[in-house]
Scaffold this motif. Structure first.
Motif, PDB file in Angstrom:
ATOM      1  N   LYS A  21     -16.357  -1.736  -5.528  1.00 23.63           N
ATOM      2  CA  LYS A  21     -15.534  -0.515  -5.539  1.00 23.63           C
ATOM      3  C   LYS A  21     -14.189  -0.690  -4.827  1.00 23.63           C
ATOM      4  O   LYS A  21     -13.805   0.114  -3.968  1.00 23.63           O
ATOM      5  N   LYS A  22     -13.491  -1.764  -5.191  1.00 26.51           N
ATOM      6  CA  LYS A  22     -12.134  -2.021  -4.699  1.00 26.51           C
ATOM      7  C   LYS A  22     -11.174  -1.799  -5.867  1.00 26.51           C
ATOM      8  O   LYS A  22     -11.170  -2.596  -6.810  1.00 26.51           O
ATOM      9  N   PRO A  23     -10.369  -0.753  -5.826  1.00 26.41           N
ATOM     10  CA  PRO A  23      -9.460  -0.472  -6.953  1.00 26.41           C
ATOM     11  C   PRO A  23      -8.500  -1.636  -7.200  1.00 26.41           C
ATOM     12  O   PRO A  23      -7.923  -2.185  -6.260  1.00 26.41           O
ATOM     13  N   SER A  24      -8.362  -1.996  -8.478  1.00 26.50           N
ATOM     14  CA  SER A  24      -7.491  -3.131  -8.819  1.00 26.50           C
ATOM     15  C   SER A  24      -6.655  -2.807 -10.055  1.00 26.50           C
ATOM     16  O   SER A  24      -6.917  -1.842 -10.771  1.00 26.50           O
ATOM     17  N   SER A  88      -0.461   2.702  -3.548  1.00 25.42           N
ATOM     18  CA  SER A  88      -1.047   3.414  -2.405  1.00 25.42           C
ATOM     19  C   SER A  88      -2.574   3.435  -2.458  1.00 25.42           C
ATOM     20  O   SER A  88      -3.237   3.565  -1.426  1.00 25.42           O
ATOM     21  N   PHE A  89      -3.156   3.304  -3.665  1.00 26.88           N
ATOM     22  CA  PHE A  89      -4.626   3.307  -3.729  1.00 26.88           C
ATOM     23  C   PHE A  89      -5.193   2.034  -4.387  1.00 26.88           C
ATOM     24  O   PHE A  89      -6.342   1.995  -4.816  1.00 26.88           O
ATOM     25  N   LEU A  90      -4.376   0.969  -4.451  1.00 28.67           N
ATOM     26  CA  LEU A  90      -4.860  -0.300  -5.001  1.00 28.67           C
ATOM     27  C   LEU A  90      -5.181  -1.282  -3.884  1.00 28.67           C
ATOM     28  O   LEU A  90      -4.451  -1.378  -2.905  1.00 28.67           O
ATOM     29  N   ASP A  91      -6.286  -2.026  -4.042  1.00 25.64           N
ATOM     30  CA  ASP A  91      -6.605  -3.108  -3.114  1.00 25.64           C
ATOM     31  C   ASP A  91      -6.087  -4.449  -3.629  1.00 25.64           C
ATOM     32  O   ASP A  91      -5.679  -5.307  -2.851  1.00 25.64           O
ATOM     33  N   TYR A  92      -6.126  -4.637  -4.965  1.00 27.15           N
ATOM     34  CA  TYR A  92      -5.715  -5.916  -5.542  1.00 27.15           C
ATOM     35  C   TYR A  92      -4.926  -5.713  -6.823  1.00 27.15           C
ATOM     36  O   TYR A  92      -5.212  -4.806  -7.603  1.00 27.15           O
ATOM     37  N   ALA A 118       6.203 -11.539  -4.462  1.00 24.68           N
ATOM     38  CA  ALA A 118       6.101 -11.928  -3.057  1.00 24.68           C
ATOM     39  C   ALA A 118       7.095 -11.186  -2.177  1.00 24.68           C
ATOM     40  O   ALA A 118       6.899 -11.078  -0.965  1.00 24.68           O
ATOM     41  N   ALA A 119       8.173 -10.672  -2.779  1.00 22.48           N
ATOM     42  CA  ALA A 119       9.153  -9.911  -2.005  1.00 22.48           C
ATOM     43  C   ALA A 119       8.607  -8.534  -1.611  1.00 22.48           C
ATOM     44  O   ALA A 119       9.101  -7.917  -0.660  1.00 22.48           O
ATOM     45  N   SER A 120       7.589  -8.059  -2.325  1.00 20.97           N
ATOM     46  CA  SER A 120       7.071  -6.710  -2.088  1.00 20.97           C
ATOM     47  C   SER A 120       5.636  -6.669  -1.574  1.00 20.97           C
ATOM     48  O   SER A 120       5.263  -5.745  -0.854  1.00 20.97           O
ATOM     49  N   TYR A 121       4.832  -7.659  -1.958  1.00 21.83           N
ATOM     50  CA  TYR A 121       3.403  -7.608  -1.638  1.00 21.83           C
ATOM     51  C   TYR A 121       2.899  -8.960  -1.131  1.00 21.83           C
ATOM     52  O   TYR A 121       3.467  -9.996  -1.488  1.00 21.83           O
ATOM     53  N   PRO A 122       1.826  -8.948  -0.337  1.00 18.19           N
ATOM     54  CA  PRO A 122       1.175 -10.227   0.006  1.00 18.19           C
ATOM     55  C   PRO A 122       0.713 -10.900  -1.281  1.00 18.19           C
ATOM     56  O   PRO A 122      -0.077 -10.332  -2.035  1.00 18.19           O
ATOM     57  N   THR A 123       1.241 -12.079  -1.554  1.00 19.32           N
ATOM     58  CA  THR A 123       0.985 -12.753  -2.836  1.00 19.32           C
ATOM     59  C   THR A 123       0.310 -14.098  -2.592  1.00 19.32           C
ATOM     60  O   THR A 123       0.770 -14.878  -1.766  1.00 19.32           O
TER      61      THR A 123
END
Length: 241
Positions: A21-24, A88-92, A118-123
Motif C-alpha cells: 500500500k505505497k502509492p506509486s 504530495s501523496f506518492l511514495d514512488y 534528479a533536480a526535483s526528486y531523489p532519483t
C-alpha cells in the motif's frame, strides 16, 4: 541489457508497492514495446508513434526508438508537471526505460530525463542484470563495465539488481566482486586475448565494486523485493547527502 527482465521487474515492483500500500506512479519510456504487463500512468506510446517516426525519418528500429525518445524528452517538463501534482501523496515514481541500453544511457534524451528528475526528486538508477547469463566471466565483466559507465555518466545513487535469482543464485557474482582470487580462478582456463583483457579490467573495477549496492531478486517469484526497497531507502539518503 536486452532480455534481462526489466519490464517483468517493473511489473513486480508495481505489484509489491500495491501489496504494501505505497502509492506509486508509473511512466513507460519504451516506444517500441508491444505489451505492458502493468498499467502506465504516462505512456510514451500515447504521445509518439514509433512506427510513424521510423517511416517519416526513414530510420531503422534503434534509430526509431532513439528519435521517438528524443521527441518525447522535449516535452518532459509536462510529464514532470503531472508528477508534481501527484507528488504530495506518492511514495514512488517508477520509470521503465527502452529495451536497448545504449539508446537511453548514451542519448541526449536519457540525460535530459534523468537530470530533470534528479533536480526535483531523489532519483535512483537501477541496473538490471540477467544472472544466469552472467555466470560466464566475459558476460559478467561486460555487465560490470556497462554498469560502471552508467554510474559515472548519471552521477546518481546506483543499485545493481541481479534478476532471475530463482534460476541461478547471485552469490557467485558477489563472490567475484569481493574476492579477486575467486574471479581469477574462474578465468584460469581462458588463455585468449579476451581472458587477459578481462583479467586486467577486474583490477580496475575493484574501487567501483566497493561503492556498489547489490541486490539479488526474482521478478518472477518476488523474492528479494524487501531487500531491494531497503537498498532504495539507503540510496535515497545518499541522494539527500
Amino acid at each position: 541489457m536486452a532480455g534481462s527482465g526489466k519490464t517483468t521487474f517493473m511489473q513486480r515492483l508495481n505489484a509489491h508497492v500495491h501489496t504494501v500500500k505505497k502509492p506509486s506512479y508509473i511512466i513507460n519510456l519504451d516506444p517500441a514495446v508491444t505489451h505492458l504487463p502493468f498499467d502506465a500512468n504516462i505512456d510514451i506510446r500515447d504521445t509518439v508513434n514509433y512506427k510513424e517516426v521510423m517511416s517519416q525519418y526513414k530510420l531503422g528500429p534503434n534509430g526509431g526508438i532513439l528519435t521517438a525518445l528524443n521527441l518525447f524528452s522535449t516535452k518532459f517538463d509536462q510529464v514532470l508537471n503531472f508528477v508534481d501534482k501527484k507528488s504530495s501523496f506518492l511514495d514512488y515514481v517508477l520509470l521503465d526505460t527502452p529495451g536497448q541500453i545504449e539508446i537511453f544511457t548514451w542519448s541526449a534524451s536519457g540525460s535530459i530525463i534523468t537530470e530533470t528528475l534528479a533536480a526535483s526528486y531523489p532519483t535512483v538508477v537501477c541496473y538490471i542484470i540477467d544472472t544466469p547469463r552472467s555466470t560466464s566471466p566475459a558476460t559478467f565483466m561486460s555487465n560490470m563495465l556497462y554498469a560502471c559507465s552508467i554510474l559515472y555518466k548519471t552521477k546518481l545513487p546506483f543499485i545493481l539488481v541481479f534478476n532471475k535469482c530463482d534460476v541461478v543464485d547471485n552469490q557467485f557474482a558477489i563472490d567475484w566482486m569481493t574476492d579477486f582470487d575467486l574471479f581469477q580462478k574462474a578465468l584460469e582456463n581462458d588463455t585468449s586475448y579476451m581472458g587477459t583483457l578481462i583479467n586486467s579490467m577486474c583490477l580496475v573495477l575493484e574501487e567501483f565494486y566497493n561503492h556498489l549496492k547489490v541486490v539479488g531478486v526474482s521478478a518472477l517469484s518476488g523474492s528479494g523485493m524487501t531487500e531491494f526497497f531497503d537498498a532504495v531507502n539507503v540510496a535515497t539518503k545518499e541522494y539527500e547527502e
